[in-house]
Write an enzyme that holds these catalytic residues in place. Structure first.
Site, PDB file in Angstrom:
ATOM      1  CG  LEU A   1      -7.926  -5.090  -7.688  1.00  0.00           C
ATOM      2  CD1 LEU A   1      -8.814  -5.599  -8.536  1.00  0.00           C
ATOM      3  CD2 LEU A   1      -6.862  -4.059  -8.398  1.00  0.00           C
TER       4      LEU A   1
ATOM      5  CB  CYS B   1      -1.856   2.358  -8.325  1.00  0.00           C
ATOM      6  SG  CYS B   1      -0.416   1.307  -7.891  1.00  0.00           S
TER       7      CYS B   1
ATOM      8  CG  PHE C   1      -1.965  -1.049   1.262  1.00  0.00           C
ATOM      9  CD1 PHE C   1      -3.279  -1.176   0.426  1.00  0.00           C
ATOM     10  CD2 PHE C   1      -1.718  -2.029   1.887  1.00  0.00           C
ATOM     11  CE1 PHE C   1      -3.958  -2.060   0.502  1.00  0.00           C
ATOM     12  CE2 PHE C   1      -2.870  -3.373   2.049  1.00  0.00           C
ATOM     13  CZ  PHE C   1      -4.002  -3.066   1.048  1.00  0.00           C
TER      14      PHE C   1
HETATM   15  C1  UDX Z   1      -1.647   5.310  -4.663  1.00  0.00           C
HETATM   16  C2  UDX Z   1      -2.049   4.844  -3.253  1.00  0.00           C
HETATM   17  O1  UDX Z   1      -2.043   5.785  -2.570  1.00  0.00           O
HETATM   18  C3  UDX Z   1      -1.092   3.702  -2.539  1.00  0.00           C
HETATM   19  O2  UDX Z   1      -1.702   3.162  -1.447  1.00  0.00           O
HETATM   20  C4  UDX Z   1      -1.078   2.391  -3.434  1.00  0.00           C
HETATM   21  O3  UDX Z   1       0.046   1.387  -2.857  1.00  0.00           O
HETATM   22  C5  UDX Z   1      -0.318   2.667  -4.788  1.00  0.00           C
HETATM   23  O4  UDX Z   1      -1.363   3.972  -5.402  1.00  0.00           O
HETATM   24  P1  UDX Z   1       0.311   6.480  -5.409  1.00  0.00           P
HETATM   25  O5  UDX Z   1      -0.205   6.332  -6.661  1.00  0.00           O
HETATM   26  O6  UDX Z   1       2.114   6.326  -5.045  1.00  0.00           O
HETATM   27  O7  UDX Z   1      -0.217   5.664  -4.455  1.00  0.00           O
HETATM   28  O8  UDX Z   1       0.235   8.137  -4.999  1.00  0.00           O
HETATM   29  P2  UDX Z   1      -1.313   8.978  -4.294  1.00  0.00           P
HETATM   30  O9  UDX Z   1      -0.715   9.662  -3.278  1.00  0.00           O
HETATM   31  O10 UDX Z   1      -2.136   8.005  -3.938  1.00  0.00           O
HETATM   32  O11 UDX Z   1      -1.808   9.839  -5.379  1.00  0.00           O
HETATM   33  C6  UDX Z   1      -2.102   9.376  -6.454  1.00  0.00           C
HETATM   34  C7  UDX Z   1      -2.814  10.781  -7.424  1.00  0.00           C
HETATM   35  O12 UDX Z   1      -3.920  11.132  -6.740  1.00  0.00           O
HETATM   36  C8  UDX Z   1      -1.556  11.855  -7.673  1.00  0.00           C
HETATM   37  O13 UDX Z   1      -1.697  12.340  -9.100  1.00  0.00           O
HETATM   38  C9  UDX Z   1      -2.014  12.730  -6.654  1.00  0.00           C
HETATM   39  O14 UDX Z   1      -1.670  14.024  -6.733  1.00  0.00           O
HETATM   40  C10 UDX Z   1      -3.612  12.686  -6.669  1.00  0.00           C
HETATM   41  N1  UDX Z   1      -4.437  13.189  -5.300  1.00  0.00           N
HETATM   42  C11 UDX Z   1      -4.051  12.593  -4.573  1.00  0.00           C
HETATM   43  C12 UDX Z   1      -4.966  14.387  -5.894  1.00  0.00           C
HETATM   44  O15 UDX Z   1      -5.380  14.856  -6.841  1.00  0.00           O
HETATM   45  N2  UDX Z   1      -5.719  14.968  -4.661  1.00  0.00           N
HETATM   46  C13 UDX Z   1      -5.616  14.381  -3.466  1.00  0.00           C
HETATM   47  O16 UDX Z   1      -6.230  14.637  -2.648  1.00  0.00           O
HETATM   48  C14 UDX Z   1      -4.773  13.033  -3.222  1.00  0.00           C
END
Ligand code: UDX
Ligand code: ADP
Length: 458
Positions: free
Chosen positions: A220, A275, A161
């Site tokens: 997922l 992801c 995660f």
């Molecule tokens: C995600 C999950 O958080 C993680 O638990 C899993 O193992 C893999 O996928 P990650 O893709 O590394 O992690 O980044 P995350 O911090 O979840 O952000 C994903 C996307 O959402 C980014 O583009 C981020 O900028 C965007 N986001 C996130 C927003 O636009 N707004 C938010 O409030 C939070």
């Protein structure tokens, strides 16, 4: 030196590398080996310039490499010498045949399963670390038990995660570790062996065990729920722009309800990363496979809104800049899909850059860590593109600055100076709401922030 356990990880990527470095760091009594099919990647892991940027990772690797953490290309030897094998190879969205654009492409994963079968001469615990469709363990078991070989294989699901940019802290202090197994005597024994590894540093109450299908599905679903929150607030940002409500104020008010919670409610240009999209598409495909079309449609909406939000951003730029971007220089501040990573997989910046080029704008890209990946992502794009390290240089002479990534440094720049060097009238489109819009307006910019009223001088 004799180690208590020998652990192998197949796949030295964004997940395998940091995860195994953490196990090696927290468990000096174990020997941890990471293998990968890509020799360049392994050479980088063995060098001073690691293949991925992740805060804190360099220190972790320096402390463990060649002590009890080893990187190698010898996959066969790795399988022979290790009885606990994590599989962390990539499972991208399929690009061909049945399920193209939706289902997970399991070819790398299946190749690994076959390799494990071929080179195993002693019992193995095989752990799915890659994100996989629910019931993949069943397929893995069938492959591993497809010959008359008398070697015993136990398959566990242990989804990761961690989020990029905060991976080291996520691994050191996880909210939970999830381990799924068959509920047979052997399955439970294998599960306990993995619990013992994590218990070296994770409190036992945070180590959740489940049946193997629940574990596969939970990964997922976790990503789908997180992405859904982003799409929910992004959908509301569109309504805010029409009604003079401010999305940050709405998110604060809504998130203060402890039943809802305040995290993951930052309106943005859209979510990216390796992801979210892949896993939701996978979930949608699974639902359709089981005839659950209404459920599939529901989750598909999360992806639709994400696409809508990116296109809406481009449309807002077009409208604000007098309905033409042709020949205008537009500077993108950030290209990574989020701050504190160099990863650009599925970054909304890729879509925006391509759309701006389609509109015949000249695009200047700056990012502290992601420029190499940006060059690869846009290698076949047509039009004028420049990659510039320094944000002041990048923005010089531009008609507009668009914030793509919430790097802290973009919040700390001198916007009066940026305005002085900009083409007038100058525009800022803040796709991450990290700037003070009033300040940027007062220094001269026309400011468009996601989900907020525009501040313009005309
Ligand atoms: C995600 C999950 O958080 C993680 O638990 C899993 O193992 C893999 O996928 P990650 O893709 O590394 O992690 O980044 P995350 O911090 O979840 O952000 C994903 C996307 O959402 C980014 O583009 C981020 O900028 C965007 N986001 C996130 C927003 O636009 N707004 C938010 O409030 C939070
Ligand atoms: P993730 O973000 O899930 O870690 P990555 O793409 O970063 O995904 O990493 C997956 C790694 O798995 C890559 O370094 C790739 O070279 C490696 N890999 C893919 N197939 C195999 C295989 N059959 N054997 C060993 N490594 C593999």
């Amino acid at each position: 030196m004799k180690f208590e356990k020998n652990i192998l990880c197949i796949g030295a990527g964004y997940v395998g590398g940091p995860t195994m470095a953490m196990i090696a760091h927290e468990c000096p009594q174990y020997k941890v080996t990471i293998v990968d099919i890509n020799p360049d990647r392994i050479a980088q892991w063995n060098s001073d310039s690691l293949p991925i940027y992740e805060p804190g990772l360099d220190e972790l690797v320096k402390a463990t490499r060649d002590r009890n953490l080893f990187f190698s290309t010898d996959i066969e030897q790795g399988i022979r010498e290790n009885d606990i094998i994590f599989v962390s190879v990539n499972t991208p969205t399929k690009t061909f045949g049945t399920g193209a654009g939706m289902a997970a492409d399991l070819q790398y994963w299946e190749k690994t399963a076959r390799q494990i079968l071929e080179h195993s001469t002693s019992p193995k615990i095989v752990i799915e670390k890659s994100t996989l469709p629910v019931r993949t363990a069943h397929a893995m078991e069938r492959i591993l038990n497809s010959t008359q070989k008398s070697v015993r294989f136990d398959v566990l699901s242990n989804p990761e995660f961690l989020a990029e940019g905060t991976a080291i802290n996520d691994l050191k202090n996880p909210d939970r570790v999830l381990i799924g197994s068959r509920e047979t005597e052997e399955g439970l024994k294998a599960r306990n062996a993995l619990v013992e590894i994590y218990a070296n540093w994770v409190p036992r109450k945070k180590i959740i065990t489940a049946n193997i299908w629940s574990s596969e599905l939970s990964k997922l679903v976790s990503n789908a729920f997180l992405a859904q929150r982003v799409s929910s607030i992004n959908a509301i940002s569109a309504l805010c722009e029409k009604t003079e409500a401010d999305v940050s104020e709405v998110a604060k008010a809504v998130g203060s309800d402890s039943r809802i919670g305040s995290r993951f409610l930052n309106a943005s240009i859209g979510f990216g990363g390796s992801c979210f999209k892949k896993d939701i598409l996978n979930l949608v495909y699974l639902c359709r496979h089981y005839g659950l079309d209404d459920v599939a449609d529901y989750w598909e909406g999360v992806i639709k809104i994400n696409f809508y939000q990116q296109e809406r951003f481009v449309q807002n730029m077009l409208t604000a800049m007098f309905n033409t971007l042709a020949g205008k220089r537009i500077c993108l501040f950030g290209f990574a899909f989020k701050a504190n990573t160099g990863d650009t997989r599925e970054s909304p910046a890729i879509y925006v850059a391509r759309r701006l080029l389609e509109e015949q704008a000249e695009v200047v890209i700056t990012d502290p860590k992601a420029l190499d990946n940006a060059r690869i992502d846009l290698a076949n794009a047509q039009g004028k593109i420049h990659f510039v390290d320094d944000p002041y240089e990048a923005a010089k002479g531009c008609h507009a600055i668009a914030i793509m990534t919430e790097w802290a440094l973009y919040g700390e720049l001198d916007y009066a100076r940026l305005y002085r060097d900009a083409e007038k009238p100058a525009f800022i489109f803040d796709g991450r709401n990290i700037l003070d819009p009033q300040h940027c307006f007062e220094v001269g910019f026309n400011v468009f922030s996601i989900g907020k009223r525009p501040r313009t001088h005309f």
